[in-house]
Scaffold this active site. Structure first.
Site, PDB file in Angstrom:
ATOM      1  NE  ARG A 129      -4.167 -30.951 -57.551  1.00 51.37           N
ATOM      2  CZ  ARG A 129      -4.760 -30.037 -58.351  1.00 51.37           C
ATOM      3  NH1 ARG A 129      -5.285 -30.584 -59.449  1.00 51.37           N
ATOM      4  NH2 ARG A 129      -4.462 -29.011 -58.096  1.00 51.37           N
ATOM      5  CG  ASN A 149      -5.158 -15.224 -55.052  1.00 56.77           C
ATOM      6  OD1 ASN A 149      -5.599 -14.324 -54.589  1.00 56.77           O
ATOM      7  ND2 ASN A 149      -5.223 -16.373 -54.868  1.00 56.77           N
ATOM      8  N   GLY A 171       7.784   6.561   9.060  1.00 59.87           N
ATOM      9  CA  GLY A 171       7.208   7.869   8.718  1.00 59.87           C
ATOM     10  C   GLY A 171       7.661   8.634   7.544  1.00 59.87           C
ATOM     11  CB  SER A 199      -6.869 -23.930 -52.011  1.00 58.99           C
ATOM     12  OG  SER A 199      -7.543 -22.731 -52.397  1.00 58.99           O
ATOM     13  NE  ARG A 225      -4.695  -0.021   3.106  1.00 61.20           N
ATOM     14  CZ  ARG A 225      -4.971   1.181   2.948  1.00 61.20           C
ATOM     15  NH1 ARG A 225      -6.316   1.525   2.825  1.00 61.20           N
ATOM     16  NH2 ARG A 225      -4.073   2.172   3.140  1.00 61.20           N
ATOM     17  CB  ALA A 271      -8.291 -21.072 -48.541  1.00 56.29           C
ATOM     18  CB  ALA A 296       8.599   4.719  -3.627  1.00 50.51           C
ATOM     19  CB  ALA A 297       9.944   3.346   1.660  1.00 49.30           C
TER      20      ALA A 297
HETATM   21  C1  UD1 Z   1       0.285  11.095   4.466  1.00 48.63           C
HETATM   22  C2  UD1 Z   1       0.245  12.462   5.128  1.00 48.63           C
HETATM   23  C3  UD1 Z   1      -1.098  13.140   5.091  1.00 48.63           C
HETATM   24  C4  UD1 Z   1      -1.661  13.131   3.834  1.00 48.63           C
HETATM   25  C5  UD1 Z   1      -1.422  11.674   2.992  1.00 48.63           C
HETATM   26  C6  UD1 Z   1      -1.945  11.881   1.454  1.00 48.63           C
HETATM   27  C7  UD1 Z   1       2.163  12.381   6.915  1.00 48.63           C
HETATM   28  C8  UD1 Z   1       2.513  12.078   8.102  1.00 48.63           C
HETATM   29  N1  UD1 Z   1       0.844  12.417   6.532  1.00 48.63           N
HETATM   30  O1  UD1 Z   1      -0.557  10.172   5.126  1.00 48.63           O
HETATM   31  O2  UD1 Z   1      -1.192  14.316   5.668  1.00 48.63           O
HETATM   32  O3  UD1 Z   1      -2.942  13.448   3.818  1.00 48.63           O
HETATM   33  O4  UD1 Z   1      -0.412  11.311   3.090  1.00 48.63           O
HETATM   34  O5  UD1 Z   1      -2.054  10.768   1.076  1.00 48.63           O
HETATM   35  O6  UD1 Z   1       3.109  12.736   6.009  1.00 48.63           O
HETATM   36  N2  UD1 Z   1       6.382   6.779   3.023  1.00 48.63           N
HETATM   37  C9  UD1 Z   1       7.727   6.247   3.128  1.00 48.63           C
HETATM   38  N3  UD1 Z   1       8.232   5.793   4.404  1.00 48.63           N
HETATM   39  C10 UD1 Z   1       7.657   6.061   5.291  1.00 48.63           C
HETATM   40  C11 UD1 Z   1       6.221   6.355   5.244  1.00 48.63           C
HETATM   41  C12 UD1 Z   1       5.453   6.565   4.228  1.00 48.63           C
HETATM   42  O7  UD1 Z   1       8.246   6.230   2.025  1.00 48.63           O
HETATM   43  O8  UD1 Z   1       8.269   5.486   6.618  1.00 48.63           O
HETATM   44  C13 UD1 Z   1       5.540   6.763   1.889  1.00 48.63           C
HETATM   45  C14 UD1 Z   1       4.709   5.929   1.043  1.00 48.63           C
HETATM   46  O9  UD1 Z   1       5.300   4.964   0.504  1.00 48.63           O
HETATM   47  C15 UD1 Z   1       3.586   6.848   0.542  1.00 48.63           C
HETATM   48  C16 UD1 Z   1       3.825   8.159   1.170  1.00 48.63           C
HETATM   49  O10 UD1 Z   1       4.964   8.056   1.899  1.00 48.63           O
HETATM   50  O11 UD1 Z   1       3.941   6.663  -0.703  1.00 48.63           O
HETATM   51  C17 UD1 Z   1       2.661   8.419   2.135  1.00 48.63           C
HETATM   52  O12 UD1 Z   1       2.784   7.489   3.347  1.00 48.63           O
HETATM   53  P1  UD1 Z   1       1.312   6.906   3.913  1.00 48.63           P
HETATM   54  O13 UD1 Z   1       1.733   5.952   4.798  1.00 48.63           O
HETATM   55  O14 UD1 Z   1       0.442   6.655   2.546  1.00 48.63           O
HETATM   56  O15 UD1 Z   1       0.811   8.202   4.603  1.00 48.63           O
HETATM   57  P2  UD1 Z   1      -0.622   8.687   5.084  1.00 48.63           P
HETATM   58  O16 UD1 Z   1      -0.608   7.981   6.558  1.00 48.63           O
HETATM   59  O17 UD1 Z   1      -1.644   8.264   4.058  1.00 48.63           O
END
Ligand code: UD1
Ligand code: CA
Length: 455
Positions: free
Chosen positions: A438, A375, A78, A403, A15, A378, A9-10
């Site tokens: 009243r 009752n 990544g 009322s 967007r 109003a 979730a990082a």
């Molecule tokens: C990733 C997959 C891809 C897959 C797709 C599905 C990889 C390399 N690719 O791509 O094969 O089809 O998801 O949606 O795994 N995140 C981190 N830290 C990071 C990078 C990402 O916590 O450094 C989390 C993001 O918050 C997200 C998830 O990992 O919840 C996926 O990251 P995202 O960048 O969306 O991956 P994709 O490039 O879409």
């Protein structure tokens, strides 16, 4: 051997164009990440690790009540780097399931099926075939269908781009395997990232079969990157909730026009008209009907109640056979006993209204105890606030309030008393009496109404 779940979730969520981190945006009543944490708990994780980054501490702060281990990934290098960040806290020897914090609607059924595949071979991968696989990692298989590796869209050759089976990102393997593989990830790819997906080829090299399974429905693996996708998932969530209600016997005039943001429990033969929003925990008894455009939040409504259109019921209890609205507002701590009537433009707050009593038109009843068979005419107002403190109005049984009465609290009205219309009641009214404050009506004879001056 226990189950460790790692939730990624990082991601930045640029967007979404919002100051709020992506995973905190709601679908239904809960943020995206909360859905995923709940699912992780429901499938029996004995530890949950959430990798967070962008938005910094707001995510763990907002969800501080959750029993999860927060892992900060300082730089988003990544998905492989993200799992590696969590790995030191993962219990040695555990099974590991990787989920995404922005993919909120994966079902327990789908994840159980994936875990079964993992148990069988040592590696389970959730994949899905998409008509438009653009952007996703592709599943590369050999001639007999064995999974060989995943190639990311940006790194794929033209022939690989034609593959429609994609990686959902959700996978299961062991802590021991990840320990062995993650250290060997390289970032020599188009995006310069450490891809978690590269462990698939490593598994194959170690003679571990990468077993795949598919979600029960495509929306279960959809992620949220922008507000359009957020709204799309909200639509799926709305539909799941509506279908559950209909399966339980509830009549929905239009299942596309009801929102259940929480838990709604209904008795038999409940009917719900269009555009009704339920929030939090709501219970509705048998035979009750809810009219169009109502909002009901954290309330308990009895049997055979009629709630007419455009009413708001918040943290209230409504007894059997009551009739509410149209255009009524029940504010927190309202308790309506059986067979009460609360009509249009009536606001009730922190008040108990006894059995069979009626407040039918244009009234405010706040901080009050009202007996049975009363009752309230109003335009009656309990003047409960003196500018500094709130005070109680107590009305006995069988009282008739004329009322346009103001009841200046603290004040008591005894059983069977009658209050004449237009009164301002500041002193206790004894049982059975008629109270009246009243100004006497006067008559001026031969009075001339002013006329317009001629110019
Ligand atoms: C990733 C997959 C891809 C897959 C797709 C599905 C990889 C390399 N690719 O791509 O094969 O089809 O998801 O949606 O795994 N995140 C981190 N830290 C990071 C990078 C990402 O916590 O450094 C989390 C993001 O918050 C997200 C998830 O990992 O919840 C996926 O990251 P995202 O960048 O969306 O991956 P994709 O490039 O879409
Ligand atoms: Ca993504």
């Amino acid at each position: 051997m226990g189950l460790s779940i790692v939730i990624l979730a990082a991601g930045k969520g640029t967007r979404m164009r919002s100051a709020l981190p992506k995973v905190l945006h709601p679908v239904g009543e809960r943020g995206l990440l909360e859905h995923v944490i709940d699912t992780a708990e429901n499938i029996g994780a004995d530890e949950i690790h959430v990798v967070y980054g962008h938005g910094g501490e707001i995510v763990p702060q907002t969800l501080s009540a959750r029993a999860v281990n927060w892992v900060k990934q300082e730089q988003q290098l990544g998905t492989g780097h993200a799992v590696a960040a969590a790995l030191p806290s993962v219990k040695a020897g555990n099974d590991v399931l990787v989920l995404y914090g922005d993919v909120p609607l994966t079902s327990e059924t789908t994840l159980s099926a994936l875990m079964a595949e993992y148990k069988r071979t040592g590696f389970g991968l959730l994949t899905v075939a998409l008509i438009d696989p653009t952007g996703y990692g592709r599943i590369v298989r050999d001639a007999v269908g064995k999974v060989l590796r995943i190639v990311e869209h940006k790194d794929a050759r033209a022939d690989e781009l034609r593959i429609q089976e994609v990686n959902t990102g959700i996978l299961a393997t062991s802590q021991a395997n990840l320990q062995k593989w993650l250290g060997n990830l390289k970032n020599d790819n188009v995006q310069g990232e450490y891809y978690l997906t590269d462990v698939i080829a490593m598994a194959v090299a170690d003679d571990i079969e990468v077993a795949t399974s598919q979600p029960s429905a495509e929306f279960e693996v959809l992620g949220v990157n922008n507000k359009r996708q957020l709204a799309e998932l909200e639509g799926h969530y709305r539909r799941i909730k509506a279908e559950t209600l209909m399966d339980a016997g509830v009549t929905l005039r239009d299942p596309a026009r009801i929102d259940v943001r929480g838990t709604l429990t209904c008795g038999p033969d409940v009917e719900i008209d269009v555009n009704v929003v339920f929030e939090g925990d709501v219970k509705i008894g048998a035979g009750t009907r809810i009219g169009a455009n109502c909002v009901v939040r954290n309330s308990v409504i009895g049997d055979n109640v009629i709630v007419l259109e455009n009413s708001v019921i918040d943290q209230s209890t409504v007894g059997d056979g009551a009739r509410i609205g149209p255009f009524a507002r029940l504010r927190p701590e309202t308790e309506l006993a059986a067979n009460t009537h609360v009509g249009n433009f009536v606001e009730i707050k922190k008040a108990r209204i006894g059995q069979g009593s009626k407040v039918n038109h244009l009234s405010y009843v706040g901080d009050a105890l009202v007996g049975a068979n009363v009752n309230i005419g109003a335009g009656t107002i309990t003047c409960n606030y003196d500018g500094a403190n709130k005070h109680l109005t107590e009305i006995g049984d069988d009282v008739f309030v004329g009322s346009d009465t103001q009841l200046v609290a603290p004040v008591k009205v005894g059983n069977g008393a009658t209050i004449g219309a237009g009164s301002t009641i500041t002193k206790e009214v004894e049982p059975g009496v008629l109270a009246l404050s009243r100004v006497k009506q006067t008559t001026i004879n031969n009075w001339q109404r002013p006329t317009k001056k001629s110019k």
